[in-house]
Design a protein around this motif. Structure first.
Motif, short mmCIF file in Angstrom:
data_model
loop_
_atom_site.label_atom_id
_atom_site.label_comp_id
_atom_site.label_asym_id
_atom_site.label_seq_id
_atom_site.Cartn_x
_atom_site.Cartn_y
_atom_site.Cartn_z
N LEU A 116 0.83 -1.20 0.00
CA LEU A 116 0.00 0.00 0.00
C LEU A 116 0.87 1.25 0.00
CD1 LEU A 116 -2.73 1.45 0.17
CD2 LEU A 116 -2.65 1.12 2.65
N ALA A 117 1.89 1.26 0.83
CA ALA A 117 2.79 2.42 0.91
C ALA A 117 3.53 2.62 -0.41
CB ALA A 117 3.78 2.24 2.06
N ALA A 118 3.95 1.53 -1.04
CA ALA A 118 4.66 1.63 -2.32
C ALA A 118 3.74 2.18 -3.41
CB ALA A 118 5.19 0.25 -2.72
N LEU A 119 2.49 1.73 -3.44
CA LEU A 119 1.55 2.24 -4.43
C LEU A 119 1.26 3.72 -4.21
CD1 LEU A 119 -0.89 -0.80 -4.63
CD2 LEU A 119 0.72 -0.04 -6.41
N ARG A 120 1.11 4.11 -2.95
CA ARG A 120 0.89 5.53 -2.65
C ARG A 120 2.09 6.37 -3.06
NH1 ARG A 120 -2.09 5.01 3.21
NH2 ARG A 120 -4.19 4.71 2.38
N ALA A 121 3.29 5.84 -2.82
CA ALA A 121 4.51 6.55 -3.20
C ALA A 121 4.60 6.72 -4.72
CB ALA A 121 5.74 5.81 -2.67
N ASP A 122 4.01 5.79 -5.45
CA ASP A 122 4.00 5.87 -6.92
C ASP A 122 2.87 6.76 -7.44
OD1 ASP A 122 6.20 4.23 -7.15
OD2 ASP A 122 5.04 2.41 -7.59
N GLY A 123 2.08 7.34 -6.52
CA GLY A 123 1.05 8.29 -6.92
C GLY A 123 -0.36 7.74 -7.01
N PHE A 124 -0.56 6.47 -6.70
CA PHE A 124 -1.90 5.90 -6.77
C PHE A 124 -2.69 6.30 -5.53
CE2 PHE A 124 0.53 3.10 -9.54
CZ PHE A 124 -0.29 3.11 -10.67
N GLN A 125 -3.94 6.75 -5.76
CA GLN A 125 -4.76 7.24 -4.66
C GLN A 125 -6.09 6.53 -4.54
OE1 GLN A 125 -5.06 11.49 -5.13
NE2 GLN A 125 -2.86 11.77 -4.93
N GLN A 126 -6.37 5.58 -5.43
CA GLN A 126 -7.61 4.82 -5.33
C GLN A 126 -7.34 3.36 -5.67
OE1 GLN A 126 -9.72 6.91 -8.65
NE2 GLN A 126 -10.25 4.86 -9.33
N ILE A 127 -8.28 2.51 -5.27
CA ILE A 127 -8.16 1.09 -5.55
C ILE A 127 -9.35 0.63 -6.36
CG2 ILE A 127 -6.68 0.47 -3.60
CD1 ILE A 127 -9.19 -0.36 -2.06
N PRO A 128 -9.22 -0.46 -7.04
CA PRO A 128 -8.04 -1.31 -7.13
C PRO A 128 -6.96 -0.68 -8.00
CG PRO A 128 -9.70 -2.10 -8.67
CD PRO A 128 -10.32 -0.97 -7.88
N VAL A 129 -5.72 -1.07 -7.73
CA VAL A 129 -4.62 -0.79 -8.63
C VAL A 129 -4.35 -2.12 -9.32
CG1 VAL A 129 -2.20 -0.13 -8.88
CG2 VAL A 129 -3.62 1.01 -7.15
N ILE A 130 -4.53 -2.12 -10.63
CA ILE A 130 -4.38 -3.34 -11.40
C ILE A 130 -3.08 -3.25 -12.19
CG2 ILE A 130 -5.39 -4.78 -13.21
CD1 ILE A 130 -8.14 -3.69 -12.17
N GLU A 131 -2.24 -4.28 -11.99
CA GLU A 131 -0.96 -4.34 -12.67
C GLU A 131 -1.02 -5.45 -13.72
OE1 GLU A 131 2.45 -3.36 -9.68
OE2 GLU A 131 0.97 -4.60 -8.62
N THR A 132 -0.70 -5.08 -14.96
CA THR A 132 -0.67 -6.04 -16.05
C THR A 132 0.78 -6.16 -16.50
OG1 THR A 132 -0.89 -4.50 -17.91
CG2 THR A 132 -2.93 -5.11 -16.74
N PRO A 133 1.09 -7.05 -17.44
CA PRO A 133 2.48 -7.12 -17.90
C PRO A 133 3.01 -5.80 -18.49
CG PRO A 133 1.33 -9.12 -18.52
CD PRO A 133 0.29 -8.16 -17.96
N SER A 134 2.11 -4.92 -18.96
CA SER A 134 2.60 -3.70 -19.62
C SER A 134 2.17 -2.38 -18.98
CB SER A 134 2.16 -3.70 -21.08
OG SER A 134 0.74 -3.68 -21.16
N GLU A 135 1.19 -2.40 -18.05
CA GLU A 135 0.75 -1.14 -17.46
C GLU A 135 0.14 -1.35 -16.08
OE1 GLU A 135 -2.27 0.79 -19.82
OE2 GLU A 135 -3.68 -0.84 -19.57
N ARG A 136 -0.06 -0.23 -15.40
CA ARG A 136 -0.75 -0.23 -14.11
C ARG A 136 -1.83 0.83 -14.19
NH1 ARG A 136 3.60 0.44 -9.50
NH2 ARG A 136 3.90 2.41 -10.54
N PHE A 137 -3.02 0.50 -13.69
CA PHE A 137 -4.11 1.48 -13.72
C PHE A 137 -5.02 1.27 -12.51
CE2 PHE A 137 -5.41 -2.16 -16.25
CZ PHE A 137 -6.71 -2.42 -15.84
N THR A 138 -5.83 2.29 -12.23
CA THR A 138 -6.73 2.23 -11.08
C THR A 138 -8.16 2.08 -11.56
OG1 THR A 138 -6.92 4.64 -11.01
CG2 THR A 138 -5.23 3.64 -9.62
N GLY A 139 -8.97 1.54 -10.66
CA GLY A 139 -10.40 1.43 -10.91
C GLY A 139 -10.76 0.20 -11.72
N PHE A 140 -12.05 -0.11 -11.73
CA PHE A 140 -12.57 -1.21 -12.53
C PHE A 140 -12.85 -0.68 -13.92
CE2 PHE A 140 -16.40 -3.54 -14.05
CZ PHE A 140 -15.74 -4.72 -14.37
#
Length: 107
Positions: free
Chosen positions: A52-76
């Motif tokens: 959670l702390a690492a994701l916040r440090a990367d600028g993510f402020q909402q969940i879910p944070v979805i990580e794929t082989p090529s990108e990371r994004f928030t929300g459904f």
């Protein structure tokens, strides 16, 4: 919504859903992946404060944070999830890797 390119190519070519058990959008994302028989890892951020702390440090402020082989994004986001499913299937097909049964992974 926050979208970032993956910092490093995913070694396991999987999808990771970072969220909580009480999150409605997190549940929608995991149901989406379950229905498509795609393996994924679910990381419960209530139990993994370091992630959670690492994701916040990367600028993510909402969940879910979805990580794929090529990108990371928030929300459904069904369109982005469908793209991730296709990406995982393409990579596993070219590597000759069998796709395991889906399910909630390590929390």
């Amino acid at each position: 919504m926050t979208i970032q390119s993956a910092l490093f190519p995913a070694e396991d070519n999987m999808i990771t859903v970072n969220g909580t058990q009480a999150c409605v959008q997190c549940a929608a994302a995991t149901r989406f992946l379950d229905k498509r028989d795609v393996p994924y890892e679910f990381i419960d951020l209530d139990e993994n404060q370091a992630k959670l702390a690492a994701l916040r440090a990367d600028g993510f402020q909402q969940i879910p944070v979805i990580e794929t082989p090529s990108e990371r994004f928030t929300g459904f986001n069904p369109n982005r999830l469908e793209k991730a499913v296709a990406e995982v299937r393409a990579v596993t097909a070219t590597q000759g890797v069998a796709v395991a049964a889906p399910g909630r992974g390590v929390s």
